[in-house]
Design a protein around this motif. Structure first.
Motif, PDB file in Angstrom:
ATOM      1  N   HIS A   1      10.239 -65.917 -58.966  1.00  0.00           N
ATOM      2  CA  HIS A   1      10.281 -67.486 -58.966  1.00  0.00           C
ATOM      3  C   HIS A   1       9.607 -68.188 -57.669  1.00  0.00           C
ATOM      4  O   HIS A   1       9.600 -69.347 -57.842  1.00  0.00           O
ATOM      5  CB  HIS A   1      11.448 -67.992 -59.606  1.00  0.00           C
ATOM      6  CG  HIS A   1      11.840 -67.330 -60.821  1.00  0.00           C
ATOM      7  ND1 HIS A   1      10.934 -67.331 -61.721  1.00  0.00           N
ATOM      8  CD2 HIS A   1      12.852 -66.708 -61.133  1.00  0.00           C
ATOM      9  CE1 HIS A   1      11.701 -66.605 -62.731  1.00  0.00           C
ATOM     10  NE2 HIS A   1      12.748 -66.383 -62.344  1.00  0.00           N
ATOM     11  N   CYS A   2       9.589 -67.436 -56.612  1.00  0.00           N
ATOM     12  CA  CYS A   2       8.953 -68.262 -55.215  1.00  0.00           C
ATOM     13  C   CYS A   2       7.813 -67.674 -54.809  1.00  0.00           C
ATOM     14  O   CYS A   2       7.307 -66.563 -55.011  1.00  0.00           O
ATOM     15  CB  CYS A   2      10.183 -68.100 -54.363  1.00  0.00           C
ATOM     16  SG  CYS A   2      11.824 -68.483 -54.835  1.00  0.00           S
ATOM     17  N   SER A   3       7.143 -68.627 -54.058  1.00  0.00           N
ATOM     18  CA  SER A   3       6.202 -68.192 -53.362  1.00  0.00           C
ATOM     19  C   SER A   3       6.213 -68.570 -51.854  1.00  0.00           C
ATOM     20  O   SER A   3       6.768 -69.580 -51.534  1.00  0.00           O
ATOM     21  CB  SER A   3       4.759 -68.802 -53.927  1.00  0.00           C
ATOM     22  OG  SER A   3       4.822 -70.094 -53.614  1.00  0.00           O
ATOM     23  N   GLY A   4       5.240 -67.881 -50.803  1.00  0.00           N
ATOM     24  CA  GLY A   4       5.328 -68.341 -49.595  1.00  0.00           C
ATOM     25  C   GLY A   4       6.690 -67.711 -48.787  1.00  0.00           C
ATOM     26  O   GLY A   4       6.997 -68.283 -47.628  1.00  0.00           O
TER      27      GLY A   4
ATOM     28  N   ARG B   1       2.392 -75.565 -50.724  1.00  0.00           N
ATOM     29  CA  ARG B   1       1.056 -75.488 -51.032  1.00  0.00           C
ATOM     30  C   ARG B   1       0.575 -77.019 -51.482  1.00  0.00           C
ATOM     31  O   ARG B   1      -0.863 -77.318 -51.070  1.00  0.00           O
ATOM     32  CB  ARG B   1       0.349 -74.544 -52.164  1.00  0.00           C
ATOM     33  CG  ARG B   1       0.205 -73.077 -51.563  1.00  0.00           C
ATOM     34  CD  ARG B   1      -0.368 -72.180 -52.606  1.00  0.00           C
ATOM     35  NE  ARG B   1       0.300 -71.057 -52.594  1.00  0.00           N
ATOM     36  CZ  ARG B   1       0.212 -69.939 -53.143  1.00  0.00           C
ATOM     37  NH1 ARG B   1      -1.142 -70.257 -54.019  1.00  0.00           N
ATOM     38  NH2 ARG B   1       0.809 -69.038 -53.166  1.00  0.00           N
ATOM     39  N   GLY B   2       1.368 -77.885 -52.101  1.00  0.00           N
ATOM     40  CA  GLY B   2       0.887 -79.096 -52.699  1.00  0.00           C
ATOM     41  C   GLY B   2       0.529 -79.804 -51.371  1.00  0.00           C
ATOM     42  O   GLY B   2      -0.244 -80.394 -51.206  1.00  0.00           O
ATOM     43  N   LEU B   3       1.531 -79.621 -50.121  1.00  0.00           N
ATOM     44  CA  LEU B   3       1.244 -80.321 -49.069  1.00  0.00           C
ATOM     45  C   LEU B   3      -0.030 -79.943 -48.298  1.00  0.00           C
ATOM     46  O   LEU B   3      -0.800 -80.743 -47.704  1.00  0.00           O
ATOM     47  CB  LEU B   3       2.372 -80.467 -48.033  1.00  0.00           C
ATOM     48  CG  LEU B   3       2.327 -81.082 -46.521  1.00  0.00           C
ATOM     49  CD1 LEU B   3       2.219 -82.290 -46.923  1.00  0.00           C
ATOM     50  CD2 LEU B   3       3.662 -80.683 -46.015  1.00  0.00           C
ATOM     51  N   HIS B   4      -0.128 -78.637 -48.302  1.00  0.00           N
ATOM     52  CA  HIS B   4      -1.281 -78.058 -47.577  1.00  0.00           C
ATOM     53  C   HIS B   4      -2.562 -78.434 -48.399  1.00  0.00           C
ATOM     54  O   HIS B   4      -3.684 -79.039 -47.625  1.00  0.00           O
ATOM     55  CB  HIS B   4      -1.102 -76.524 -47.841  1.00  0.00           C
ATOM     56  CG  HIS B   4      -2.109 -75.798 -47.303  1.00  0.00           C
ATOM     57  ND1 HIS B   4      -3.511 -75.546 -48.032  1.00  0.00           N
ATOM     58  CD2 HIS B   4      -2.650 -75.093 -45.956  1.00  0.00           C
ATOM     59  CE1 HIS B   4      -4.217 -74.753 -47.152  1.00  0.00           C
ATOM     60  NE2 HIS B   4      -3.635 -74.428 -45.729  1.00  0.00           N
TER      61      HIS B   4
ATOM     62  N   GLY C   1       9.607 -71.786 -65.711  1.00  0.00           N
ATOM     63  CA  GLY C   1       8.331 -71.775 -66.017  1.00  0.00           C
ATOM     64  C   GLY C   1       7.726 -73.124 -65.844  1.00  0.00           C
ATOM     65  O   GLY C   1       6.749 -73.570 -65.382  1.00  0.00           O
ATOM     66  N   SER C   2       8.740 -74.325 -66.731  1.00  0.00           N
ATOM     67  CA  SER C   2       8.153 -75.607 -66.809  1.00  0.00           C
ATOM     68  C   SER C   2       8.705 -76.354 -65.768  1.00  0.00           C
ATOM     69  O   SER C   2       8.424 -77.500 -65.300  1.00  0.00           O
ATOM     70  CB  SER C   2       8.713 -76.130 -67.901  1.00  0.00           C
ATOM     71  OG  SER C   2      10.077 -75.824 -68.325  1.00  0.00           O
TER      72      SER C   2
ATOM     73  N   PRO D   1       1.611 -76.519 -57.164  1.00  0.00           N
ATOM     74  CA  PRO D   1       0.141 -75.332 -57.441  1.00  0.00           C
ATOM     75  C   PRO D   1       0.355 -74.074 -57.832  1.00  0.00           C
ATOM     76  O   PRO D   1      -0.354 -73.610 -58.857  1.00  0.00           O
ATOM     77  CB  PRO D   1      -0.604 -75.612 -55.994  1.00  0.00           C
ATOM     78  CG  PRO D   1      -0.094 -76.797 -55.561  1.00  0.00           C
ATOM     79  CD  PRO D   1       1.533 -76.904 -55.869  1.00  0.00           C
ATOM     80  N   SER D   2       1.371 -73.334 -57.392  1.00  0.00           N
ATOM     81  CA  SER D   2       1.711 -72.049 -57.691  1.00  0.00           C
ATOM     82  C   SER D   2       2.536 -71.795 -58.891  1.00  0.00           C
ATOM     83  O   SER D   2       2.739 -70.659 -59.191  1.00  0.00           O
ATOM     84  CB  SER D   2       2.150 -71.296 -56.483  1.00  0.00           C
ATOM     85  OG  SER D   2       3.459 -71.729 -56.394  1.00  0.00           O
ATOM     86  N   HIS D   3       3.140 -73.006 -59.332  1.00  0.00           N
ATOM     87  CA  HIS D   3       4.015 -72.689 -60.568  1.00  0.00           C
ATOM     88  C   HIS D   3       5.351 -71.951 -60.044  1.00  0.00           C
ATOM     89  O   HIS D   3       5.979 -71.380 -61.065  1.00  0.00           O
ATOM     90  CB  HIS D   3       3.534 -72.358 -61.998  1.00  0.00           C
ATOM     91  CG  HIS D   3       2.420 -72.972 -62.360  1.00  0.00           C
ATOM     92  ND1 HIS D   3       2.539 -74.354 -62.934  1.00  0.00           N
ATOM     93  CD2 HIS D   3       0.895 -73.056 -62.205  1.00  0.00           C
ATOM     94  CE1 HIS D   3       1.312 -74.812 -63.347  1.00  0.00           C
ATOM     95  NE2 HIS D   3       0.299 -74.312 -62.838  1.00  0.00           N
ATOM     96  N   ARG D   4       5.573 -72.003 -58.797  1.00  0.00           N
ATOM     97  CA  ARG D   4       6.662 -71.446 -58.362  1.00  0.00           C
ATOM     98  C   ARG D   4       7.287 -72.129 -57.507  1.00  0.00           C
ATOM     99  O   ARG D   4       6.935 -73.318 -57.020  1.00  0.00           O
ATOM    100  CB  ARG D   4       6.346 -69.948 -57.635  1.00  0.00           C
ATOM    101  CG  ARG D   4       6.115 -68.592 -58.405  1.00  0.00           C
ATOM    102  CD  ARG D   4       5.316 -67.853 -57.685  1.00  0.00           C
ATOM    103  NE  ARG D   4       5.239 -66.583 -58.537  1.00  0.00           N
ATOM    104  CZ  ARG D   4       5.851 -65.412 -58.245  1.00  0.00           C
ATOM    105  NH1 ARG D   4       6.602 -65.388 -57.281  1.00  0.00           N
ATOM    106  NH2 ARG D   4       5.745 -64.384 -59.146  1.00  0.00           N
ATOM    107  N   TYR D   5       8.712 -71.684 -56.818  1.00  0.00           N
ATOM    108  CA  TYR D   5       9.144 -72.613 -55.991  1.00  0.00           C
ATOM    109  C   TYR D   5       8.486 -72.392 -54.706  1.00  0.00           C
ATOM    110  O   TYR D   5       8.236 -70.995 -54.261  1.00  0.00           O
ATOM    111  CB  TYR D   5      10.721 -72.098 -55.510  1.00  0.00           C
ATOM    112  CG  TYR D   5      11.433 -72.781 -54.600  1.00  0.00           C
ATOM    113  CD1 TYR D   5      12.151 -73.755 -54.594  1.00  0.00           C
ATOM    114  CD2 TYR D   5      11.259 -72.184 -53.248  1.00  0.00           C
ATOM    115  CE1 TYR D   5      12.927 -74.587 -53.753  1.00  0.00           C
ATOM    116  CE2 TYR D   5      11.821 -73.016 -52.197  1.00  0.00           C
ATOM    117  CZ  TYR D   5      12.780 -74.137 -52.408  1.00  0.00           C
ATOM    118  OH  TYR D   5      13.157 -74.746 -51.317  1.00  0.00           O
TER     119      TYR D   5
END
Lengths: 816, 240
Positions: free
Chosen positions: A293-296, A632-635, A617-618, A623-627
């Motif tokens: 559930h996480c990215s980055g 990436r929103g800031l990026h 999921g919701s 942007p990545s639909h993950r934690y």
């Protein structure tokens, strides 16, 4: 009115009375005191309602004798307060009977704003006509954008209606006057939510607080009290739970913590990262949650083939507890122990708010603390963090099809993009428009309270501006107003009382009038409805209600149709309903809507005890639909702002950070920037919030004042460490000056080792130039020292970043 | 005859002072000017006493010379009248203005009190308070005065009554219905607002009541127990 012994003895007729009271003719006593209880026997009634003083909306039961409210107790069925009230709510009767209330609508006919004004009473029709004419003229001139609404109520249908009214007349200038908004930006950057996160304290086994003033003036004092009380009492009943508080200063919250870690100012984020290091290094984190559930987290490559640093490698490289010991003042061994306990007691919850976030590195601190929750998987699980459930409602008549509730109004593009439309955003919007304010509507809001931006507010006005205050009580904004349209006290009006933003359950209490209005005041909800109906195009269709009670009936109709939730219940019933809802069952208890309505009034409101968890999921609207450890929103936002150089030096400047490259988008630590007096003599000033909301409301309650200031008699105090005091020849209880540039305020010294060396703490909320007899000219106001720097990401004031000088003051200095 | 008593769970209490404010509302305590607080002549029947952990009550001792590395930690003790079974205040009252009632409540009869303050001196819990100033309210606030509780004139001693007026109402109700008072029917105002339900109240002699069970728990203790005053307010110590 006073009582003397002669009256007393005359009243009881020298009777050989028993102890206590009611065996002697006490009604007679009250009669000599001027009360009207001569009709015997007295008729007693109890009315259930909800408090409206702060966003908690606690349940209340008001005792009335012969029509007069004479007592208040908590409503045991209210799910958040469970029969409790905070000291402010306990004294709510004094808001009703306040001798200083505005008693009729008034128009300024002379005098200067902020100083002595000449006022005349106007009738309600005439007063509202003045306002409507002004708004109509602006709208017809194409100047609707000079109409501003500052909403300090900030919840429920009143705010929704105000927001819709502004949109319908063609003004986007609806702003919230919210004091603590710090946690929202980091929540948005990591999880894409446009709300403040909510916390499930009831089910958490390990609560780790980074400066959250749970037992002082937190967002919801009741939720804070209940959280700490629940954890501590569970521990005493063989259900071990732990509360650890990390802060710069000892407070009531730290006193009641199982463990208190005193850290250096501005280093909350560093400690959170050091804890993350231990969790990652020793593989104590929830690897399933992180990978699914996480990215980055790991280093990664984007669509264009560019390599990016992940959170794991950043933390392992830079955040060794031993290396950060110098920064935080917490030893490596203590960090390891705390991290192990945090990982071992699931669900564990880390929360940041208050001092820890009101600094230049505050957003990054919030992200670092949130990262701890992600590492142990405490996101959207019982005992974790999740967005608050919203109270369901029928579609708003003004809603466009298919649009969901937009969440808090977020600031526009440009700097402060990740904050909300708050009072600071209002100042910016007016300044950028190069036009003065046409109409400023202040609802439960006091922007002219002397803080660092109140001068700015004055500069936004000219002679033709119209400032309208709806406050029932005198405050700084009413002294600046051109028109005072006083609201009822909350014990005289209908309103929905939705639960606090930080409370996960959907909760709506009913606030109902417990008596007829004492004075010629008017429900502000009905004023907003009246304005909307008469000024908005198709106003009659879009705003079909005339009375605020109509709105509640409309909301209740929606809840009655809903196959969820229940009127307020006791805890046992709530558990049953939650279990049934989890299995997809629901039993309609009230076939008839009028039965539902009367039960709603009797029990005090509606709530939904069922919470569904694990809907990741919701939940993640990133942007990545993950934690996102790497935001990436800031990026992406920065890339849009500055396509040439978005991760370079310019990008970092835009974000107000020193870190460059990928680190800027990760939870990371950099030392905070301070402002004000520099040099060896300077001390860092923290403004702390006792349980006094910023409105003039709680300031006008004498017993609350007494409770907060203890033996110091309503004076502003400054807590200073013994070594710092000795060095400056300051003695306990002596008067001192606090200097910042050419401004200074006086305060009484409290020499104590409960603050650390180099830091001084001053309470917020005193030093009001206007207000009722118990608010005015008592103490001094540290906010007038705080400078105007805003966090470039959240738009929030960095109120804890000021350095000041402290010197002794002559005893002749008057404190007021 | 019930023996009314109270327990205060210190592991639940957060020292928020709601009880203090609710007591003032219920019992018509005067609104005091801050100057009165500086003279230590303020009146709170229920008070949150701050004390330094390991040192006892904070008596205004300055910490100017304490450079302890560890910050001092505070504890908070809600202090109503202890309603002792062997009350020292009763023994010294020359006019029987304060007596131990048959249901265990230490009563205060204002029209007998001559204001000699012997009882305030003799109370080890500082629960008895002399009315130094004529109580005053703005006229607008008189409608909110609780009609069940008399306002006290200057010159008498007052204190927590366990909201005795509520007992009288509950007893009358029970008598009219020909039954004993039920547990929970008579509760003081401080209990009714406590956000963490730290306070329990009821008949200590009935072992089935929650308050009696709490008072019998191994965590229970009483303030200054060695004085032999036999308080009916029990504290439950924090468990660590």
């Amino acid at each position: 009115m006073s009582i003397n012994r002669r009256d007393f003895l005359a009243a009881i007729g020298g009777a050989a009375a028993g102890y206590g009271v009611s065996k002697i003719p006490l009604t007679a006593l009250v009669d000599i005191a001027g009360g009207d209880y001569s009709s015997v026997p007295a008729v007693e009634r109890w009315v259930t309602t909800s408090c409206q003083i702060c966003p908690s909306g606690c349940g209340m039961i008001v005792r009335k004798v012969d029509g007069n409210p004479v007592g208040i107790k908590g409503n045991p069925l209210h799910p958040l307060s469970r029969g409790g009230l905070c000291p402010v709510g306990s004294e709510a009767l004094h808001l009703l009977y306040s001798p200083d209330r505005h008693r009729a609508p008034m128009q300024r006919v002379g005098g200067t704003r902020g100083k002595e004004g000449k006022w005349k009473k106007v009738g309600w029709d005439a007063g509202l006509d003045l306002l409507k004419q002004k708004i109509r003229a602006l709208v017809e001139n194409g100047e609707a954008d000079r109409i501003y609404f500052l909403d300090g109520y900030d919840r429920g249908m009143l705010s929704e209606t105000a927001r819709a009214f502004m949109a319908q007349i063609g003004s986007s200038n609806y702003f919230l006057d919210r004091d603590s908004n710090q946690a929202l930006t980091s929540y948005r950057l990591t999880q894409g939510q446009k709300r403040v996160p909510a916390y499930d304290f009831d089910n958490t086994r390990f609560l780790l607080s980074f400066g959250v003033p749970f037992l002082e003036g937190w967002q919801s004092p009741m939720q804070g009290q209940r959280a700490i009380g629940t954890i501590r009492s569970a521990s005493s009943n063989d259900d071990p739970r732990t509360f650890v508080h990390v802060d710069t200063r000892s407070s009531k919250t730290s006193d009641l913590a199982d463990r208190f870690l005193r850290i250096k100012p501005g280093s909350h984020g560093a400690l959170a990262l050091a804890l993350a290091y231990v969790l990652i290094r020793y593989e104590l984190y929830n690897q399933a949650f992180v990978s699914e559930h996480c990215s980055g987290f790991e280093d990664w490559t984007d669509d264009e083939g560019v390599q990016h640093q992940g959170f794991k490698s950043y933390v392992l490289l830079h955040c060794r507890p031993e290396d950060l010991q110098e920064v935080t003042g917490v030893s490596g061994a203590d960090v390891v122990e705390l991290a192990r306990d945090f990982a071992a007691s699931q669900p564990a919850l880390a929360v940041a708010d208050g001092v820890s976030l009101a600094l230049s590195n505050g957003v990054q601190t919030g992200m670092a603390v949130m990262a701890l929750n992600a590492l142990v998987g405490s996101i959207d699980v019982a005992g974790g963090v999740r967005p608050a459930e919203q109270v369901p409602h029928p579609a708003y008549p003004w809603a466009e099809d298919g649009k969901e509730n937009p969440g808090d109004p977020v600031a526009g593009n440009g700097l402060f993009h990740f904050g909300i439309q708050d009072a600071q955003a209002l100042v910016r919007t007016v300044s950028e428009s190069k036009k003065k304010i046409g109409v400023l509507l202040c609802l439960h809001s006091n922007p002219f309270f002397p803080r660092e931006n109140s001068d700015q507010f004055r500069d936004l006005l000219d002679d033709k501006s119209m400032v309208v205050s709806f406050s029932p009580y005198p405050d700084e904004t009413s002294t600046h107003a051109d028109l005072i349209l006083p609201d009822h006290s909350f014990l005289e009006r209908w309103q929905d009382a939705v639960g606090p933003r930080t409370y996960p359950y959907a909760t709506m209490g009913i606030t109902r009038p417990v008596m007829d209005p004492l004075y010629d005041t008017k429900d502000s909800f009905e004023i907003v409805l009246d304005l909307a109906r008469s000024l908005a195009p198709k106003g009659g269709d879009l705003f079909p209600w005339k009375k605020s009670k109509d709105v509640l009936l409309w909301l209740a109709g929606g809840l009655h149709e809903l196959k969820r939730g229940s009127v307020f219940t006791n805890e046992r019933e709530a558990n049953e309903i939650a279990k049934m809802e989890q299995r997809g069952w629901w039993v309609r208890s009230y076939p008839d809507q009028s039965d539902f309505w009367s039960e709603l009034l009797d029990r005090g409101g509606w709530w939904d005890p069922g919470l569904s968890h694990g809907l990741w999921g919701s939940l993640f609207r990133t942007p990545s639909h993950r934690y996102e450890f790497f935001s990436r929103g800031l990026h992406d936002w920065l890339a849009n702002q500055d396509p040439e150089n978005h991760v370079g030096a310019h990008g970092a400047i835009l974000l107000g950070l020193r870190s460059k490259g990928d680190v800027a988008f990760l939870p990371h630590f950099e030392a905070p920037d301070y402002e004000g007096e520099e040099g060896e003599e300077s001390l860092l000033l923290h403004v702390v919030h006792p349980i006094t909301p910023n409105t003039a409301v709680a300031a006008s309650l004498p017993w609350v004042r007494e409770v907060i200031s203890g033996r110091l008699a309503w004076e502003t105090w400054v807590e200073i460490h013994p070594a710092d005091a000795r060095h400056r020849s300051i003695h306990d209880q002596g008067l001192v000056w606090i200097h910042s540039g050419d401004r200074k305020v006086v305060a009484r010294a409290r020499v104590t080792n409960r603050v650390q060396e180099g830091l001084v703490c001053v309470p917020h909320g005193l030093g009001r130039p206007a207000g009722g007899r118990w608010a005015r000219s008592r103490g001094t106001n540290p906010d007038s020292l705080v400078q105007r720097r805003l966090n470039p990401l959240s738009g929030m004031q960095e109120t804890q970043s000021l350095r000041v000088l402290i010197t002794t003051a002559d005893q002749g200095v008057t404190h007021a | 005859m019930p023996r009314w008593g109270m327990t205060i769970d210190l592991s639940k209490c957060t020292g928020c002072a709601s009880c203090m404010v609710a007591c003032k509302v219920e019992n018509n305590l005067p609104i005091q000017k801050p100057e009165v607080i500086l003279q230590s002549r303020d009146i709170s029947w229920m008070e949150i006493l701050p004390m330094k952990e390991g040192e006892g009550f904070e008596g205004g001792h300055a910490e100017e010379h304490s450079d302890h590395e560890e910050p001092s930690r505070m504890r908070y003790l809600p202090r109503p009248c202890m309603h002792c079974d062997d009350p020292p205040c009763v023994k010294v009252c020359p006019v029987y203005a304060t007596t131990l009632d048959k249901d265990g409540i230490v009563s205060q009869i204002y029209d007998r009190c001559i204001g000699c303050r012997y009882c305030t001196n003799n109370c080890p819990y500082t629960a008895k308070l002399f009315v130094w100033n004529t109580p005053e309210w703005p006229d607008e606030m008189m409608a909110g005065i609780n009609p069940d509780v008399s306002v006290r004139p200057k010159g008498v001693v007052e204190k927590c009554t366990f909201c005795h007026h509520r007992l009288q109402r509950a007893s009358e109700q029970a008598k009219a219905e020909g039954r004993p008072i039920k547990d929970g029917e008579f509760l003081p105002a401080c209990l009714e607002v406590c956000p963490t339900q730290a306070i329990l109240f009821g008949d200590l002699d009935d072992p089935s009541t929650p308050v009696a069970r709490a008072a019998a728990s191994p965590r229970a203790f009483r303030e200054l127990e060695d004085l032999g005053t036999k308080p009916k307010v029990f504290y439950l110590k924090e468990d660590y």
